[in-house]
Design a protein around this motif. Structure first.
Motif, PDB file in Angstrom:
ATOM      1  N   GLY A 106       0.815  -1.223   0.000  1.00 34.02           N
ATOM      2  CA  GLY A 106       0.000   0.000   0.000  1.00 34.02           C
ATOM      3  C   GLY A 106       0.841   1.261   0.000  1.00 34.02           C
ATOM      4  N   GLY A 107       2.005   1.217   0.634  1.00 37.88           N
ATOM      5  CA  GLY A 107       2.895   2.377   0.664  1.00 37.88           C
ATOM      6  C   GLY A 107       3.577   2.653  -0.658  1.00 37.88           C
ATOM      7  N   THR A 108       3.562   1.671  -1.559  1.00 33.44           N
ATOM      8  CA  THR A 108       4.185   1.892  -2.863  1.00 33.44           C
ATOM      9  C   THR A 108       3.339   2.785  -3.760  1.00 33.44           C
ATOM     10  OG1 THR A 108       3.231  -0.072  -3.926  1.00 33.44           O
ATOM     11  CG2 THR A 108       5.346  -0.353  -2.750  1.00 33.44           C
ATOM     12  N   ALA A 109       2.141   3.131  -3.302  1.00 36.03           N
ATOM     13  CA  ALA A 109       1.275   4.024  -4.085  1.00 36.03           C
ATOM     14  C   ALA A 109       1.983   5.339  -4.402  1.00 36.03           C
ATOM     15  CB  ALA A 109      -0.027   4.289  -3.329  1.00 36.03           C
ATOM     16  N   PHE A 110       2.903   5.735  -3.559  1.00 35.16           N
ATOM     17  CA  PHE A 110       3.648   6.966  -3.803  1.00 35.16           C
ATOM     18  C   PHE A 110       4.457   6.875  -5.091  1.00 35.16           C
ATOM     19  CE2 PHE A 110       6.992  10.120  -3.107  1.00 35.16           C
ATOM     20  CZ  PHE A 110       6.229  11.202  -2.690  1.00 35.16           C
ATOM     21  N   ALA A 111       5.041   5.708  -5.361  1.00 30.01           N
ATOM     22  CA  ALA A 111       5.850   5.516  -6.565  1.00 30.01           C
ATOM     23  C   ALA A 111       4.998   5.566  -7.832  1.00 30.01           C
ATOM     24  CB  ALA A 111       6.596   4.190  -6.491  1.00 30.01           C
ATOM     25  N   ILE A 112       3.727   5.318  -7.686  1.00 29.67           N
ATOM     26  CA  ILE A 112       2.807   5.385  -8.826  1.00 29.67           C
ATOM     27  C   ILE A 112       2.299   6.804  -9.001  1.00 29.67           C
ATOM     28  CG2 ILE A 112       0.571   4.630  -9.712  1.00 29.67           C
ATOM     29  CD1 ILE A 112       0.956   2.114  -7.914  1.00 29.67           C
ATOM     30  N   SER A 113       1.913   7.383  -7.908  1.00 29.33           N
ATOM     31  CA  SER A 113       1.147   8.608  -7.974  1.00 29.33           C
ATOM     32  C   SER A 113       1.931   9.852  -8.374  1.00 29.33           C
ATOM     33  CB  SER A 113       0.439   8.830  -6.655  1.00 29.33           C
ATOM     34  OG  SER A 113       1.350   8.686  -5.589  1.00 29.33           O
ATOM     35  N   VAL A 114       3.162   9.972  -7.964  1.00 33.79           N
ATOM     36  CA  VAL A 114       3.901  11.189  -8.324  1.00 33.79           C
ATOM     37  C   VAL A 114       4.089  11.291  -9.839  1.00 33.79           C
ATOM     38  CG1 VAL A 114       6.090  12.416  -8.096  1.00 33.79           C
ATOM     39  CG2 VAL A 114       4.950  11.517  -6.069  1.00 33.79           C
ATOM     40  N   PRO A 115       4.565  10.239 -10.525  1.00 37.79           N
ATOM     41  CA  PRO A 115       4.647  10.363 -11.983  1.00 37.79           C
ATOM     42  C   PRO A 115       3.265  10.477 -12.626  1.00 37.79           C
ATOM     43  CG  PRO A 115       5.563   8.242 -11.265  1.00 37.79           C
ATOM     44  CD  PRO A 115       5.177   9.009 -10.046  1.00 37.79           C
ATOM     45  N   PHE A 116       2.269   9.837 -12.031  1.00 40.42           N
ATOM     46  CA  PHE A 116       0.899   9.888 -12.531  1.00 40.42           C
ATOM     47  C   PHE A 116       0.384  11.326 -12.516  1.00 40.42           C
ATOM     48  CE2 PHE A 116      -3.698   8.536 -11.539  1.00 40.42           C
ATOM     49  CZ  PHE A 116      -4.001   8.235 -12.859  1.00 40.42           C
ATOM     50  N   VAL A 117       0.550  12.006 -11.392  1.00 37.96           N
ATOM     51  CA  VAL A 117       0.100  13.396 -11.267  1.00 37.96           C
ATOM     52  C   VAL A 117       0.965  14.326 -12.121  1.00 37.96           C
ATOM     53  CG1 VAL A 117      -0.151  15.324  -9.650  1.00 37.96           C
ATOM     54  CG2 VAL A 117      -0.989  13.066  -9.021  1.00 37.96           C
ATOM     55  N   ASN A 118       2.270  14.124 -12.119  1.00 38.89           N
ATOM     56  CA  ASN A 118       3.163  14.975 -12.900  1.00 38.89           C
ATOM     57  C   ASN A 118       2.828  14.980 -14.382  1.00 38.89           C
ATOM     58  OD1 ASN A 118       4.758  16.117 -10.927  1.00 38.89           O
ATOM     59  ND2 ASN A 118       6.330  14.536 -11.057  1.00 38.89           N
ATOM     60  N   ALA A 119       2.348  13.860 -14.889  1.00 38.35           N
ATOM     61  CA  ALA A 119       2.046  13.750 -16.320  1.00 38.35           C
ATOM     62  C   ALA A 119       0.913  14.676 -16.756  1.00 38.35           C
ATOM     63  CB  ALA A 119       1.696  12.305 -16.656  1.00 38.35           C
ATOM     64  N   TRP A 120       0.072  15.107 -15.846  1.00 36.36           N
ATOM     65  CA  TRP A 120      -1.072  15.935 -16.215  1.00 36.36           C
ATOM     66  C   TRP A 120      -0.779  17.418 -16.246  1.00 36.36           C
ATOM     67  CZ3 TRP A 120      -3.982  13.446 -11.675  1.00 36.36           C
ATOM     68  CH2 TRP A 120      -4.291  12.132 -11.962  1.00 36.36           C
ATOM     69  N   PHE A 121       0.336  17.833 -15.683  1.00 39.77           N
ATOM     70  CA  PHE A 121       0.574  19.259 -15.493  1.00 39.77           C
ATOM     71  C   PHE A 121       1.889  19.690 -16.124  1.00 39.77           C
ATOM     72  CE2 PHE A 121      -2.270  17.953 -12.120  1.00 39.77           C
ATOM     73  CZ  PHE A 121      -3.217  18.957 -12.127  1.00 39.77           C
ATOM     74  N   PRO A 122       1.916  20.907 -16.664  1.00 41.83           N
ATOM     75  CA  PRO A 122       3.182  21.427 -17.177  1.00 41.83           C
ATOM     76  C   PRO A 122       4.144  21.675 -16.013  1.00 41.83           C
ATOM     77  CG  PRO A 122       1.498  23.146 -17.216  1.00 41.83           C
ATOM     78  CD  PRO A 122       0.816  21.863 -16.804  1.00 41.83           C
ATOM     79  N   PRO A 123       5.448  21.723 -16.301  1.00 44.68           N
ATOM     80  CA  PRO A 123       6.436  21.849 -15.222  1.00 44.68           C
ATOM     81  C   PRO A 123       6.156  22.982 -14.230  1.00 44.68           C
ATOM     82  CG  PRO A 123       7.543  21.404 -17.285  1.00 44.68           C
ATOM     83  CD  PRO A 123       6.079  21.607 -17.612  1.00 44.68           C
ATOM     84  N   GLN A 124       5.671  24.112 -14.694  1.00 46.71           N
ATOM     85  CA  GLN A 124       5.444  25.245 -13.795  1.00 46.71           C
ATOM     86  C   GLN A 124       4.252  25.043 -12.858  1.00 46.71           C
ATOM     87  OE1 GLN A 124       5.295  25.302 -17.109  1.00 46.71           O
ATOM     88  NE2 GLN A 124       3.555  26.481 -17.847  1.00 46.71           N
ATOM     89  N   ARG A 125       3.428  24.027 -13.093  1.00 48.59           N
ATOM     90  CA  ARG A 125       2.258  23.750 -12.240  1.00 48.59           C
ATOM     91  C   ARG A 125       2.406  22.463 -11.414  1.00 48.59           C
ATOM     92  NH1 ARG A 125      -1.321  27.340 -11.379  1.00 48.59           N
ATOM     93  NH2 ARG A 125      -2.982  25.852 -11.450  1.00 48.59           N
ATOM     94  N   ARG A 126       3.465  21.717 -11.645  1.00 49.26           N
ATOM     95  CA  ARG A 126       3.623  20.418 -10.983  1.00 49.26           C
ATOM     96  C   ARG A 126       3.798  20.537  -9.482  1.00 49.26           C
ATOM     97  NH1 ARG A 126       7.463  17.784 -15.546  1.00 49.26           N
ATOM     98  NH2 ARG A 126       5.771  17.377 -17.008  1.00 49.26           N
ATOM     99  N   GLY A 127       4.496  21.533  -9.022  1.00 48.89           N
ATOM    100  CA  GLY A 127       4.697  21.691  -7.578  1.00 48.89           C
ATOM    101  C   GLY A 127       3.380  21.841  -6.850  1.00 48.89           C
ATOM    102  N   LEU A 128       2.494  22.677  -7.372  1.00 50.45           N
ATOM    103  CA  LEU A 128       1.181  22.865  -6.770  1.00 50.45           C
ATOM    104  C   LEU A 128       0.377  21.565  -6.826  1.00 50.45           C
ATOM    105  CD1 LEU A 128      -1.042  24.610  -5.518  1.00 50.45           C
ATOM    106  CD2 LEU A 128      -1.722  25.237  -7.854  1.00 50.45           C
ATOM    107  N   ALA A 129       0.411  20.902  -7.981  1.00 46.74           N
ATOM    108  CA  ALA A 129      -0.358  19.666  -8.143  1.00 46.74           C
ATOM    109  C   ALA A 129       0.125  18.587  -7.177  1.00 46.74           C
ATOM    110  CB  ALA A 129      -0.261  19.169  -9.580  1.00 46.74           C
ATOM    111  N   VAL A 130       1.424  18.411  -7.082  1.00 50.70           N
ATOM    112  CA  VAL A 130       1.956  17.390  -6.179  1.00 50.70           C
ATOM    113  C   VAL A 130       1.705  17.795  -4.726  1.00 50.70           C
ATOM    114  CG1 VAL A 130       4.059  16.209  -5.401  1.00 50.70           C
ATOM    115  CG2 VAL A 130       3.611  16.490  -7.835  1.00 50.70           C
ATOM    116  N   GLY A 131       1.735  19.086  -4.438  1.00 50.31           N
ATOM    117  CA  GLY A 131       1.414  19.560  -3.093  1.00 50.31           C
ATOM    118  C   GLY A 131      -0.023  19.245  -2.715  1.00 50.31           C
TER     119      GLY A 131
END
Length: 174
Positions: A106-131
């Protein structure tokens, strides 16, 4: 999708942290030593995060198959140790450790989710999205605040059954 990923992250982290709030109870019921209690709490953490035992292969699978496939898959896989621990794996130290090892998935969800979320946002918006997505780490707080109360109100199985249902619902939704 960001909200859905955040909920999935929270539910998986809720499952990942189920043993920690019950460690003192298991110590008293099973006569665990302090070392055994610490090991019980540490094993899911080592598999899911610190030692990267699970995160490296799950991250590689996410790179290959994508977060859309891996997030529901990890949620479904996590149901197995959650049900095992809730229904039968909480009666002996060895079964708790085995269940805790697999609960680390269950803790490995982090390894999935960060690249998953990053793929939706341009670099200048990724920090907010991951936050925003990081709010899902609150799943550990959900576990800390509800697990013992649910056991007291029902049985040892109660928080595990509820979490398994939440994981299944998330996997179906995702």
């Amino acid at each position: 999708m960001l909200a859905l990923a955040t909920v999935g992250f929270a539910v998986n982290f809720w499952a990942w942290a189920l043993l920690s709030p019950l460690a003192a109870r298991f110590q008293a019921e099973l006569g665990l030593t302090s070392f055994q209690q610490a090991l019980l709490v540490a094993v899911p953490v080592v598999v899911g995060s610190v030692g990267s035992v699970g995160r490296i292969p799950v991250g590689a699978l996410t790179d290959r198959y994508g977060g859309r496939a891996m997030f529901p898959l990890i949620s479904l896989v996590t149901i197995v140790p959650v049900l095992y621990l809730g229904l039968s794996g909480h009666d002996a130290p060895t079964s708790l450790l085995v269940g805790g090892f697999f609960l680390g998935v269950g803790g490995t969800a982090f390894a999935i989710s960060v690249p998953f979320v990053n793929a939706w946002f341009p670099p200048q918006r990724r920090g907010l999205a991951v936050g925003i997505f990081g709010v899902g780490m609150g799943g550990t707080a959900i576990s800390a605040l509800t697990t013992v109360k649910l056991v007291d109100a029902g049985t040892t199985a109660t928080p595990f059954l509820i979490t398994a249902a939440a994981l299944a619902a998330y996997a179906a939704l995702a």
